[in-house]
Scaffold this active site. Structure first.
Site, PDB file in Angstrom:
ATOM      1  N   ARG A  23     -18.641  -0.419  24.285  1.00 38.32           N
ATOM      2  CA  ARG A  23     -17.921   0.844  24.587  1.00 38.32           C
ATOM      3  C   ARG A  23     -16.310   0.131  25.296  1.00 38.32           C
ATOM      4  NH1 ARG A  23     -22.868   2.437  26.627  1.00 38.32           N
ATOM      5  NH2 ARG A  23     -23.677   4.008  25.211  1.00 38.32           N
ATOM      6  N   LYS A  44      -2.317   1.124  18.689  1.00 35.43           N
ATOM      7  CA  LYS A  44      -3.233   1.896  17.514  1.00 35.43           C
ATOM      8  C   LYS A  44      -4.222   1.106  16.484  1.00 35.43           C
ATOM      9  CE  LYS A  44      -0.374   5.727  16.111  1.00 35.43           C
ATOM     10  NZ  LYS A  44       0.573   6.223  15.020  1.00 35.43           N
ATOM     11  N   GLU A  63       9.922  -2.307   8.623  1.00 31.28           N
ATOM     12  CA  GLU A  63       9.460  -1.709  10.073  1.00 31.28           C
ATOM     13  C   GLU A  63      10.734  -1.868  10.778  1.00 31.28           C
ATOM     14  OE1 GLU A  63       7.155   0.262  10.469  1.00 31.28           O
ATOM     15  OE2 GLU A  63       5.417  -0.423   9.177  1.00 31.28           O
ATOM     16  N   LYS A 116       9.913   0.101  20.561  1.00 30.62           N
ATOM     17  CA  LYS A 116       8.588   0.762  20.300  1.00 30.62           C
ATOM     18  C   LYS A 116       7.861   1.034  21.552  1.00 30.62           C
ATOM     19  CE  LYS A 116       4.326   0.992  17.902  1.00 30.62           C
ATOM     20  NZ  LYS A 116       3.652   0.646  16.796  1.00 30.62           N
ATOM     21  N   GLU A 165       0.714   9.866  20.920  1.00 30.85           N
ATOM     22  CA  GLU A 165       1.330  10.805  19.906  1.00 30.85           C
ATOM     23  C   GLU A 165       1.140  12.401  19.871  1.00 30.85           C
ATOM     24  OE1 GLU A 165       1.243   8.414  16.139  1.00 30.85           O
ATOM     25  OE2 GLU A 165       1.511  10.347  14.974  1.00 30.85           O
ATOM     26  N   ARG A 224       6.219  10.007  19.878  1.00 30.72           N
ATOM     27  CA  ARG A 224       5.565   8.498  19.151  1.00 30.72           C
ATOM     28  C   ARG A 224       5.650   8.766  17.563  1.00 30.72           C
ATOM     29  NH1 ARG A 224       0.846   4.431  20.398  1.00 30.72           N
ATOM     30  NH2 ARG A 224       1.083   3.194  18.791  1.00 30.72           N
ATOM     31  N   ASN A 246       6.686   7.154  12.618  1.00 27.89           N
ATOM     32  CA  ASN A 246       6.134   7.607  11.350  1.00 27.89           C
ATOM     33  C   ASN A 246       7.047   7.618  10.218  1.00 27.89           C
ATOM     34  OD1 ASN A 246       3.509   7.299  12.484  1.00 27.89           O
ATOM     35  ND2 ASN A 246       3.712   9.369  13.172  1.00 27.89           N
ATOM     36  N   HIS A 304       6.407   6.983   6.715  1.00 33.27           N
ATOM     37  CA  HIS A 304       4.987   6.815   6.512  1.00 33.27           C
ATOM     38  C   HIS A 304       4.000   7.910   5.762  1.00 33.27           C
ATOM     39  CE1 HIS A 304       5.943   3.624   9.296  1.00 33.27           C
ATOM     40  NE2 HIS A 304       4.540   3.067   9.266  1.00 33.27           N
ATOM     41  N   HIS A 307       2.270   6.506   3.025  1.00 32.59           N
ATOM     42  CA  HIS A 307       0.803   6.437   2.864  1.00 32.59           C
ATOM     43  C   HIS A 307       0.345   6.971   1.675  1.00 32.59           C
ATOM     44  CE1 HIS A 307      -0.086   5.779   7.385  1.00 32.59           C
ATOM     45  NE2 HIS A 307       0.162   4.671   6.850  1.00 32.59           N
ATOM     46  N   HIS A 345       2.269  -2.783   2.542  1.00 28.39           N
ATOM     47  CA  HIS A 345       2.365  -1.614   3.466  1.00 28.39           C
ATOM     48  C   HIS A 345       3.984  -1.337   3.761  1.00 28.39           C
ATOM     49  CE1 HIS A 345       1.797   1.124   6.923  1.00 28.39           C
ATOM     50  NE2 HIS A 345       2.698   0.566   7.768  1.00 28.39           N
TER      51      HIS A 345
HETATM   52  P1  NAD Z   1      -1.736  -8.276   6.605  1.00 26.57           P
HETATM   53  O1  NAD Z   1      -2.222  -8.223   7.882  1.00 26.57           O
HETATM   54  O2  NAD Z   1      -2.596  -7.916   5.257  1.00 26.57           O
HETATM   55  O3  NAD Z   1      -0.874  -9.792   6.306  1.00 26.57           O
HETATM   56  C1  NAD Z   1      -0.135 -10.087   5.107  1.00 26.57           C
HETATM   57  C2  NAD Z   1      -0.564 -11.161   4.576  1.00 26.57           C
HETATM   58  O4  NAD Z   1      -0.012 -12.343   5.120  1.00 26.57           O
HETATM   59  C3  NAD Z   1      -2.063 -11.509   4.642  1.00 26.57           C
HETATM   60  O5  NAD Z   1      -2.508 -12.007   3.452  1.00 26.57           O
HETATM   61  C4  NAD Z   1      -2.409 -12.296   5.641  1.00 26.57           C
HETATM   62  O6  NAD Z   1      -3.314 -13.071   5.550  1.00 26.57           O
HETATM   63  C5  NAD Z   1      -1.142 -13.294   5.443  1.00 26.57           C
HETATM   64  N1  NAD Z   1      -0.571 -13.960   6.605  1.00 26.57           N
HETATM   65  C6  NAD Z   1      -0.606 -13.375   7.942  1.00 26.57           C
HETATM   66  N2  NAD Z   1       0.157 -14.171   8.791  1.00 26.57           N
HETATM   67  C7  NAD Z   1       0.617 -15.403   8.070  1.00 26.57           C
HETATM   68  C8  NAD Z   1       1.413 -16.329   8.283  1.00 26.57           C
HETATM   69  N3  NAD Z   1       1.745 -16.766   9.490  1.00 26.57           N
HETATM   70  N4  NAD Z   1       1.402 -17.447   7.326  1.00 26.57           N
HETATM   71  C9  NAD Z   1       0.952 -17.133   6.141  1.00 26.57           C
HETATM   72  N5  NAD Z   1       0.293 -16.177   5.778  1.00 26.57           N
HETATM   73  C10 NAD Z   1       0.032 -15.060   6.812  1.00 26.57           C
HETATM   74  O7  NAD Z   1      -0.389  -7.121   6.549  1.00 26.57           O
HETATM   75  P2  NAD Z   1       0.670  -6.654   7.408  1.00 26.57           P
HETATM   76  O8  NAD Z   1       1.685  -6.314   7.101  1.00 26.57           O
HETATM   77  O9  NAD Z   1       0.710  -7.755   8.726  1.00 26.57           O
HETATM   78  O10 NAD Z   1       0.096  -5.533   8.440  1.00 26.57           O
HETATM   79  C11 NAD Z   1      -0.311  -4.511   7.383  1.00 26.57           C
HETATM   80  C12 NAD Z   1      -1.448  -3.450   8.267  1.00 26.57           C
HETATM   81  O11 NAD Z   1      -1.052  -3.031   9.586  1.00 26.57           O
HETATM   82  C13 NAD Z   1      -1.798  -2.129   7.371  1.00 26.57           C
HETATM   83  O12 NAD Z   1      -2.997  -2.068   7.406  1.00 26.57           O
HETATM   84  C14 NAD Z   1      -1.112  -1.125   8.359  1.00 26.57           C
HETATM   85  O13 NAD Z   1      -1.859  -0.054   8.265  1.00 26.57           O
HETATM   86  C15 NAD Z   1      -1.174  -1.633   9.741  1.00 26.57           C
HETATM   87  N6  NAD Z   1      -0.205  -1.135  10.547  1.00 26.57           N
HETATM   88  C16 NAD Z   1      -0.784  -0.719  11.785  1.00 26.57           C
HETATM   89  C17 NAD Z   1       0.154  -0.317  12.649  1.00 26.57           C
HETATM   90  C18 NAD Z   1      -0.253  -0.047  13.977  1.00 26.57           C
HETATM   91  O14 NAD Z   1       0.254   0.615  14.893  1.00 26.57           O
HETATM   92  N7  NAD Z   1      -1.393  -0.492  14.558  1.00 26.57           N
HETATM   93  C19 NAD Z   1       1.582  -0.272  12.490  1.00 26.57           C
HETATM   94  C20 NAD Z   1       2.080  -0.862  11.215  1.00 26.57           C
HETATM   95  C21 NAD Z   1       1.003  -1.314  10.421  1.00 26.57           C
HETATM   96  N1  GLY Z   2       3.221   2.493  13.392  1.00 24.92           N
HETATM   97  C1  GLY Z   2       3.122   3.798  14.333  1.00 24.92           C
HETATM   98  C2  GLY Z   2       2.772   3.766  15.822  1.00 24.92           C
HETATM   99  O1  GLY Z   2       2.516   2.711  16.334  1.00 24.92           O
HETATM  100  O2  GLY Z   2       2.783   4.852  16.445  1.00 24.92           O
END
Ligand code: NAD
Ligand code: GLY
Length: 358
Positions: A118, A140, A182, A224, A234, A238, A242, A245, A249, A262
């Protein structure tokens, strides 16, 4: 080192941004409670950075779980591997999870931390530009479901975010560009001065010059953090984060995870939002061109290369979380630097926009 604070009362936490932070134990260890630490990473990032992180944790009982790499593994089965490892190693409620990786690792680790017994502590060490400017900040967390992206999740804040920009040295250029989508988003949605900064410094940013990159990450996290501090769950403001997005998406859902990164899908989505904003009369053609130019100068796509069926795209948009009471809510620009959320737009303009891009 630059430091920001995300102000959320008792849940407030620091965001550290700088070079060489993964060589200094204090940033990490002072946020660890208990003695048990689980580092969650993936098969790409762990070989690069896990030993460095482990070397900071000599006073703790440290375990690791290495997940497969890729958005296609961002699901409950993979999160279950984290739970299994925590249970096998008898981690208790005072343990701390460390997310070492990009947004995929960060979102899953945060979700595991929110649910394990939890709720246990967690710390974000984001290693992609996208995760450094967006996903590691704001709490998130979650996973994808075959029927929709990020549909299973929780709001759960980390205890600290440690952004060592040196990790970007190993990041592939395409991933860096995806993160720039972003960064540009913050300029478009609420900070026109920041957009001008990005435009002016685009070459040094794309060359990963540290001081420009640190400035861009700092401003992105600051914008942010201010929004999240006002509206953690949100309920209102917030939703501006998006921008692009809902379209993005739909691109990810209808083209299958993995075809577009992404950030690339969000880039096309932001351009679609600009085109739609022009149809509504909020911005003119020169502003639409400005959006296109900065995205393209950051080597981001503004058009789909494959074909998507119009009705598949529309259907994908309607399962997005931004749909409220059956109406798709869009973030539109009125003008650049002043986005707003709308469900009061012309449906025919939305259809026209989608058709132009499909
Ligand atoms: P990712 O985590 O898939 O990383 C991209 C690639 O880079 C992967 O292959 C990873 O292994 C590699 N990598 C990471 N760090 C590295 C480094 N320093 N050197 C070499 N390779 C490296 O993708 P991302 O773009 O970081 O994140 C996308 C995800 O984030 C999506 O799932 C999206 O939905 C999510 N997201 C979440 C939020 C949130 O608020 N929580 C906001 C935006 C996106
Ligand atoms: N990436 C959108 C949020 O964090 O609200």
């Amino acid at each position: 080192m630059k430091k920001l604070n995300l102000n959320l009362g008792e849940k407030s936490y620091p965001i550290y941004i700088g070079e060489n932070l993964l060589s200094q134990a204090d940033y990490l260890t002072k946020h660890i409670s208990g003695n048990q630490v689980m580092i969650v990473s993936n098969t790409t990032v762990a070989p690069l950075y896990i030993d460095k992180v482990k070397s900071l944790l000599t006073d703790f009982e440290v375990c690791e779980v290495i997940l497969p790499d890729g958005e296609q593994y961002k699901n409950l089965d993979t999160v279950n591997q984290i739970f299994t490892s925590l249970l096998e190693n008898r981690f208790d409620r005072s343990s701390t999870l460390i997310a070492l990786g990009g947004g995929v690792v960060g979102d899953m680790t945060g979700f595991a931390a929110a649910s394990y017994q939890r709720g246990v502590n967690f710390i974000q060490i984001p290693t992609t530009l996208l995760s450094q400017v967006d996903s590691s900040v704001g709490g998130k967390t979650g996973v994808n479901h075959p029927l929709g992206k990020n549909m299973i999740g929780a709001f759960y804040q980390p205890k600290a975010v440690i952004i060592d920009v040196d990790t970007l040295d190993t990041l592939p250029n395409r991933e860096f560009s995806a993160g720039m989508a972003e960064v540009i988003k913050y300029g478009l949605l609420g900070n026109e001065n920041f957009l001008s900064f990005i435009e002016k410094n685009v070459d040094s940013l794309m060359n990963k010059e540290k001081s420009s990159v640190i400035d861009a990450i700092y401003q992105s996290c600051k914008d942010k953090a201010n929004i999240v501090a006002e509206d953690e769950l949100e309920a209102g403001k917030r939703a501006l984060l998006n921008l692009g997005h809902t379209f993005g998406h739909a691109i990810e859902n209808s083209m299958g995870y993995g075809n577009y990164l992404h950030g690339e899908a969000i880039s096309i989505g932001m351009y679609m939002a600009a085109v739609m904003s022009e149809k509504e009369g909020f911005i003119d053609q020169s502003q639409v061109s400005r959006v296109k130019s900065i995205l393209e100068n950051c080597e981001l796509p503004t058009r789909l290369t494959g074909k998507i069926n119009f009705s598949d795209f529309s259907k994908s948009m309607s399962v997005d979380k931004k749909v409220l009471k059956g109406k798709i809510r869009l973030v539109l620009l009125n003008p650049i630097g002043a986005a707003f959320v709308s469900d009061d737009y012309h449906k025919e303009f939305l259809d026209q926009t989608i058709k132009e891009f499909c």
